[in-house]
Design an enzyme around this catalytic site. Sequence first.
Site, short mmCIF file in Angstrom:
data_model
loop_
_atom_site.label_atom_id
_atom_site.label_comp_id
_atom_site.label_asym_id
_atom_site.label_seq_id
_atom_site.Cartn_x
_atom_site.Cartn_y
_atom_site.Cartn_z
N ASP A 206 0.83 -1.20 0.00
CA ASP A 206 0.00 0.00 0.00
C ASP A 206 0.87 1.25 0.00
O ASP A 206 1.85 1.32 0.73
CB ASP A 206 -0.87 -0.04 1.27
CG ASP A 206 -1.97 1.00 1.27
OD1 ASP A 206 -2.85 0.93 0.41
OD2 ASP A 206 -1.95 1.89 2.14
N GLU A 250 14.35 -15.66 0.44
CA GLU A 250 14.73 -16.80 1.30
C GLU A 250 13.68 -17.91 1.23
O GLU A 250 13.94 -19.05 1.62
CB GLU A 250 14.80 -16.37 2.78
CG GLU A 250 15.97 -15.50 3.15
CD GLU A 250 15.81 -15.00 4.58
OE1 GLU A 250 15.10 -15.65 5.39
OE2 GLU A 250 16.36 -13.95 4.88
C1 GLC Z 1 -4.21 3.05 -0.72
C2 GLC Z 1 -5.42 2.16 -0.70
C3 GLC Z 1 -6.60 2.96 -0.27
C4 GLC Z 1 -6.34 3.48 1.12
C5 GLC Z 1 -5.04 4.26 1.18
C6 GLC Z 1 -4.60 4.44 2.59
O1 GLC Z 1 -4.30 4.05 -1.67
O2 GLC Z 1 -5.59 1.56 -1.95
O3 GLC Z 1 -7.80 2.24 -0.32
O4 GLC Z 1 -7.38 4.32 1.52
O5 GLC Z 1 -3.98 3.57 0.54
O6 GLC Z 1 -4.18 3.22 3.15
#
Ligand code: GLC
Length: 540
Positions: A206, A250
């Site tokens: 993310d 790993e």
């Molecule tokens: C990313 C995710 C989104 C989320 C953001 C914060 O963009 O795809 O859904 O709100 O990160 O974690």
Amino acid sequence: MTRTTDTDWWRSAVIYQIYPRSYADGNGDGIGDLAGIRDRLSHLRALGVDAVWLSPWYVSPMADAGYDIADYRDIDPVFGTLAEAESLIAEAEAQGLKIIVDMVPNHCSDRHPWFRAALEAGPGSPERQRFHFRPGRGEQGDLPPNNWQSHFGGPAWTQVADGEWYLHMFAPQQPDWNWQHPHVKAEFESVLRFWLDRGVAGFRIDVADHLVKAAGLPETTMLPAGAVRPWRDQEGVHDIYRRWRRILDEYPGHRVFVAELWDDDPDRFSRYLRPDELHSAFNFPLLQSPWDADALRNVVDTTLAAHARVGAPATWVLSNHDTTRHVTRYGRTDTSYALDGRRVHHAPVDLDLGTRRARAAALLNLALPGSAYIYQGEELGLWEVEDIPLNLRQDPTLRQSGGTDPGRDGCRVPLPWADEAPPFAFSPPSTGTEPWLPQPPAWKDHTVAAQDNDPGSMLELYRTALRIRTGHPDLGDGTLAWLPAPEGVLAFTRSSAFACVVNLSSQPEPLPAHTRQLLTSVPLDDGMLPTDAAAWLELL
Ligand code: GLC
Ligand code: CA
């Protein structure tokens, strides 16, 4: 050798994104869960994908639908248990499906034990150093420490009871980790191992470029125009991923990373994909491109050149849980998309036009070199649900933007599986619970059951395209060559034997010489390819 046991499986894979809240509800509370996913793995098998990426399933207060994690090593009770997650990974594997989980390393939940400890320990404590706590500006310290804005709207800082402020690039319930801190680094390495030990095939990272912030958290007003923003894409982030890559390597079984990177500079983007860093990253320029032949061709060329520099395969994505569904985007007058483009909600939409283009886009997406993503529901031709009543909307971006952004609920509506009326078998029969977001009654024609075996349906188009793709040695990873084509037409080969042609001009166009049509997105018109249609051809 089948694609999924191949060492390079990820260079060609088709990966299906499950948004767990909205895939299928097993226990009848109106919210999707792991039991529901396990019940409906057969849909993914029939579709023919290689792997699944699941949006977060961890313990979370759900301030941002699970992207605010309070325990990285357990499953939220609304979704199920850790034991069920382990069963899901094993059952998927037995069906030839790999499981990729979401990892959210930029921030946690304000309910995470380390953040609770930081609040309690107070200013100057070692516990606070794992986050970005600062005194405020102004005589009373009641102004945020700098001018950074949250991506969801408003200042990126929230003040706590003792007067200090903490940084959150997203919702106030999502405090950013301090990635200079050795505890944070060690903790995430341990979390990666926790899930690798349980057999996941990899991680979607993310906001992968946000982890490291510029030293001193400088004001953006002091930066030259065009400079890299201080909250993202700092040099130090690459060291983290080099370390993560060594950990992943790993483990047996060729596991992978895919980064969420919204970066329109192809050179900066490709640095994350150097051979000792991440395997792949979502390539969003395609999703943002207008439905226009020159623009799309330019995206394809730029993408392939950037990836070739580092030897990484491209990925192709048309929709996800953050963006307006592409049936809707392609049915508008302005078909381009910016991340904050969901603000153009309620622009007039021609759904028939959007659907026709989405069919052509699917064939384009699945013919391009590299791997491809399918967001749950796009294989059913679902559109953005724009009329969800305000009081039922859940996405925090609605409130945090002061209502200027309607939020992302419209692409997160629970899937329709069968039946003539909501909940369309999303929940088990006769539970009487309504899905967590309302489904449009018109989805009765878009359920899996309604489309199954209907040769004209979106579902069967995807199934056929995936079957051809999996069996075709030249699709997936590789290169392409453009063919001469009339203006407004994209035509390319993947080998001397396979060609894809997409007509974005306003009249039917002739097809290049071919021996066989493998698949067309709509029937041909007297041998000509109609407007907003695509064809896969065999040339030899
Ligand atoms: C990313 C995710 C989104 C989320 C953001 C914060 O963009 O795809 O859904 O709100 O990160 O974690
Ligand atoms: Ca449920």
